[in-house]
Design a protein around this motif. Structure first.
Motif, PDB file in Angstrom:
ATOM      1  N   TYR A   3     -35.920   2.030 -25.578  1.00 29.48           N
ATOM      2  CA  TYR A   3     -35.297   2.720 -26.698  1.00 29.48           C
ATOM      3  C   TYR A   3     -36.082   3.977 -27.083  1.00 29.48           C
ATOM      4  O   TYR A   3     -35.504   5.056 -27.246  1.00 29.48           O
ATOM      5  CB  TYR A   3     -35.187   1.770 -27.903  1.00 29.48           C
ATOM      6  CG  TYR A   3     -34.861   2.497 -29.169  1.00 29.48           C
ATOM      7  CD1 TYR A   3     -33.551   2.860 -29.460  1.00 29.48           C
ATOM      8  CD2 TYR A   3     -35.857   2.854 -30.068  1.00 29.48           C
ATOM      9  CE1 TYR A   3     -33.239   3.563 -30.612  1.00 29.48           C
ATOM     10  CE2 TYR A   3     -35.562   3.553 -31.219  1.00 29.48           C
ATOM     11  CZ  TYR A   3     -34.251   3.902 -31.495  1.00 29.48           C
ATOM     12  OH  TYR A   3     -33.953   4.607 -32.624  1.00 29.48           O
ATOM     13  N   ALA A   4     -37.404   3.854 -27.229  1.00 31.38           N
ATOM     14  CA  ALA A   4     -38.237   4.990 -27.660  1.00 31.38           C
ATOM     15  C   ALA A   4     -38.146   6.160 -26.679  1.00 31.38           C
ATOM     16  O   ALA A   4     -38.177   7.321 -27.075  1.00 31.38           O
ATOM     17  CB  ALA A   4     -39.686   4.549 -27.819  1.00 31.38           C
ATOM     18  N   LYS A   7     -34.690   7.871 -27.009  1.00 30.11           N
ATOM     19  CA  LYS A   7     -34.654   8.622 -28.264  1.00 30.11           C
ATOM     20  C   LYS A   7     -35.300  10.003 -28.119  1.00 30.11           C
ATOM     21  O   LYS A   7     -34.825  10.978 -28.685  1.00 30.11           O
ATOM     22  CB  LYS A   7     -35.344   7.822 -29.369  1.00 30.11           C
ATOM     23  CG  LYS A   7     -35.265   8.483 -30.717  1.00 30.11           C
ATOM     24  CD  LYS A   7     -35.859   7.608 -31.794  1.00 30.11           C
ATOM     25  CE  LYS A   7     -35.892   8.396 -33.084  1.00 30.11           C
ATOM     26  NZ  LYS A   7     -35.271   7.753 -34.182  1.00 30.11           N
ATOM     27  N   LYS A   8     -36.355  10.103 -27.347  1.00 29.63           N
ATOM     28  CA  LYS A   8     -37.066  11.378 -27.217  1.00 29.63           C
ATOM     29  C   LYS A   8     -36.582  12.234 -26.033  1.00 29.63           C
ATOM     30  O   LYS A   8     -37.068  13.338 -25.819  1.00 29.63           O
ATOM     31  CB  LYS A   8     -38.573  11.140 -27.086  1.00 29.63           C
ATOM     32  CG  LYS A   8     -38.975  10.530 -25.765  1.00 29.63           C
ATOM     33  CD  LYS A   8     -40.474  10.438 -25.616  1.00 29.63           C
ATOM     34  CE  LYS A   8     -40.779   9.991 -24.205  1.00 29.63           C
ATOM     35  NZ  LYS A   8     -42.080  10.316 -23.753  1.00 29.63           N
ATOM     36  N   THR A  29     -43.303   6.379 -23.574  1.00 25.92           N
ATOM     37  CA  THR A  29     -43.954   6.415 -24.883  1.00 25.92           C
ATOM     38  C   THR A  29     -44.997   5.313 -24.989  1.00 25.92           C
ATOM     39  O   THR A  29     -46.115   5.541 -25.450  1.00 25.92           O
ATOM     40  CB  THR A  29     -42.901   6.253 -26.002  1.00 25.92           C
ATOM     41  OG1 THR A  29     -41.946   7.302 -25.878  1.00 25.92           O
ATOM     42  CG2 THR A  29     -43.529   6.288 -27.371  1.00 25.92           C
ATOM     43  N   LYS A  60     -32.177  17.102 -28.276  1.00 21.12           N
ATOM     44  CA  LYS A  60     -32.038  15.754 -27.738  1.00 21.12           C
ATOM     45  C   LYS A  60     -30.778  15.674 -26.879  1.00 21.12           C
ATOM     46  O   LYS A  60     -29.812  16.390 -27.089  1.00 21.12           O
ATOM     47  CB  LYS A  60     -31.960  14.712 -28.856  1.00 21.12           C
ATOM     48  CG  LYS A  60     -33.190  14.678 -29.751  1.00 21.12           C
ATOM     49  CD  LYS A  60     -34.406  14.193 -29.015  1.00 21.12           C
ATOM     50  CE  LYS A  60     -35.556  13.970 -29.940  1.00 21.12           C
ATOM     51  NZ  LYS A  60     -36.713  14.728 -29.712  1.00 21.12           N
ATOM     52  N   VAL A  64     -29.100   9.329 -30.667  1.00 19.06           N
ATOM     53  CA  VAL A  64     -29.680   7.989 -30.757  1.00 19.06           C
ATOM     54  C   VAL A  64     -29.891   7.606 -32.214  1.00 19.06           C
ATOM     55  O   VAL A  64     -30.529   8.328 -32.972  1.00 19.06           O
ATOM     56  CB  VAL A  64     -31.022   7.926 -29.987  1.00 19.06           C
ATOM     57  CG1 VAL A  64     -31.642   6.549 -30.107  1.00 19.06           C
ATOM     58  CG2 VAL A  64     -30.804   8.281 -28.524  1.00 19.06           C
ATOM     59  N   THR A  66     -31.021   4.401 -35.027  1.00 18.82           N
ATOM     60  CA  THR A  66     -32.198   3.530 -35.068  1.00 18.82           C
ATOM     61  C   THR A  66     -31.993   2.379 -34.086  1.00 18.82           C
ATOM     62  O   THR A  66     -30.856   2.029 -33.753  1.00 18.82           O
ATOM     63  CB  THR A  66     -32.410   2.942 -36.479  1.00 18.82           C
ATOM     64  OG1 THR A  66     -31.300   2.092 -36.787  1.00 18.82           O
ATOM     65  CG2 THR A  66     -32.564   4.035 -37.522  1.00 18.82           C
ATOM     66  N   ASN A  67     -33.080   1.798 -33.648  1.00 22.64           N
ATOM     67  CA  ASN A  67     -32.999   0.671 -32.724  1.00 22.64           C
ATOM     68  C   ASN A  67     -32.217  -0.481 -33.371  1.00 22.64           C
ATOM     69  O   ASN A  67     -31.411  -1.145 -32.725  1.00 22.64           O
ATOM     70  CB  ASN A  67     -34.402   0.220 -32.317  1.00 22.64           C
ATOM     71  CG  ASN A  67     -34.392  -0.670 -31.086  1.00 22.64           C
ATOM     72  OD1 ASN A  67     -33.482  -0.601 -30.261  1.00 22.64           O
ATOM     73  ND2 ASN A  67     -35.397  -1.501 -30.969  1.00 22.64           N
ATOM     74  N   MET A  70     -28.532   0.396 -33.183  1.00 21.27           N
ATOM     75  CA  MET A  70     -28.071   0.285 -31.789  1.00 21.27           C
ATOM     76  C   MET A  70     -27.848  -1.195 -31.433  1.00 21.27           C
ATOM     77  O   MET A  70     -26.836  -1.544 -30.835  1.00 21.27           O
ATOM     78  CB  MET A  70     -29.099   0.889 -30.825  1.00 21.27           C
ATOM     79  CG  MET A  70     -29.359   2.356 -31.016  1.00 21.27           C
ATOM     80  SD  MET A  70     -28.128   3.400 -30.261  1.00 21.27           S
ATOM     81  CE  MET A  70     -28.666   3.354 -28.586  1.00 21.27           C
ATOM     82  N   THR A  89     -31.162  -3.423 -26.876  1.00 20.21           N
ATOM     83  CA  THR A  89     -31.507  -2.303 -26.008  1.00 20.21           C
ATOM     84  C   THR A  89     -32.548  -2.733 -24.973  1.00 20.21           C
ATOM     85  O   THR A  89     -32.509  -2.290 -23.833  1.00 20.21           O
ATOM     86  CB  THR A  89     -32.037  -1.109 -26.822  1.00 20.21           C
ATOM     87  OG1 THR A  89     -33.154  -1.529 -27.617  1.00 20.21           O
ATOM     88  CG2 THR A  89     -30.960  -0.541 -27.733  1.00 20.21           C
TER      89      THR A  89
END
Length: 156
Positions: A3-4, A7-8, A29, A60, A64, A66-67, A70, A89
């Motif tokens: 997920y992280a 997101k980036k 990450t 981006k 995305v 928030t986790n 999602m 996720t």
């Protein structure tokens, strides 16, 4: 991808690989290890869907949430689809490693590289799950072979 890492993800993380196809070339990450992932056709279709989206911010690639949000959407999809498994996720990443790649003959070394694991030992955890599948497949094969042997014995 974790997920992280999704997101980036920015357009700078995409490169044309040695095969002429689109690849994601980034650092994880969690571990800061390099991760190189060929973009499969379905993923490319999703990326193209958001290519000109007004939902995108800060260069981006995907909008995305928030986790937690999602995972809530994945739960809703599972409920609507009649899927009993608790979708997250992280489970998607795990499913890619086992069902999409390892079960289809992609080497554990390649999967490890795509997942950005520091050690092959980390990826071997995913392969252990496949041993159950191998066992089930072999049990089916044994039954087929046993059946064929019985048919051959009857005919002789």
């Amino acid at each position: 991808m974790a997920y992280a890492d999704v997101k980036k993800l920015t357009h700078d993380d995409f490169v044309i690989g040695i095969d002429g196809d689109l690849w994601i070339n980034t650092r994880r990450t969690k571990t800061n290890t390099k991760s190189n992932i060929p973009v499969l056709p379905t993923a490319l279709m999703i990326l193209e869907k958001y290519e000109h989206s007004s939902l995108l911010v800060d260069k981006k690639v995907l909008p995305v949430l928030t986790n937690q949000k999602m995972n809530a959407y994945l739960k809703e999809i599972a409920d609507l689809s009649g899927i009993k498994k608790h979708l997250t996720t992280h489970l998607a990443r795990h499913t890619f490693a086992t069902t999409v790649t390892l079960s289809n003959g992609v080497s554990i070394e390649s999967v490890s590289k795509m997942l950005g694991h520091k050690s092959l030992r980390t990826t071997q955890h995913y392969a252990k799950i496949l041993n159950r599948k191998v066992s089930e497949d072999m049990q089916l094969l044994k039954k087929k072979l046993n059946f064929q042997q019985k048919v051959l014995s009857k005919n002789t």
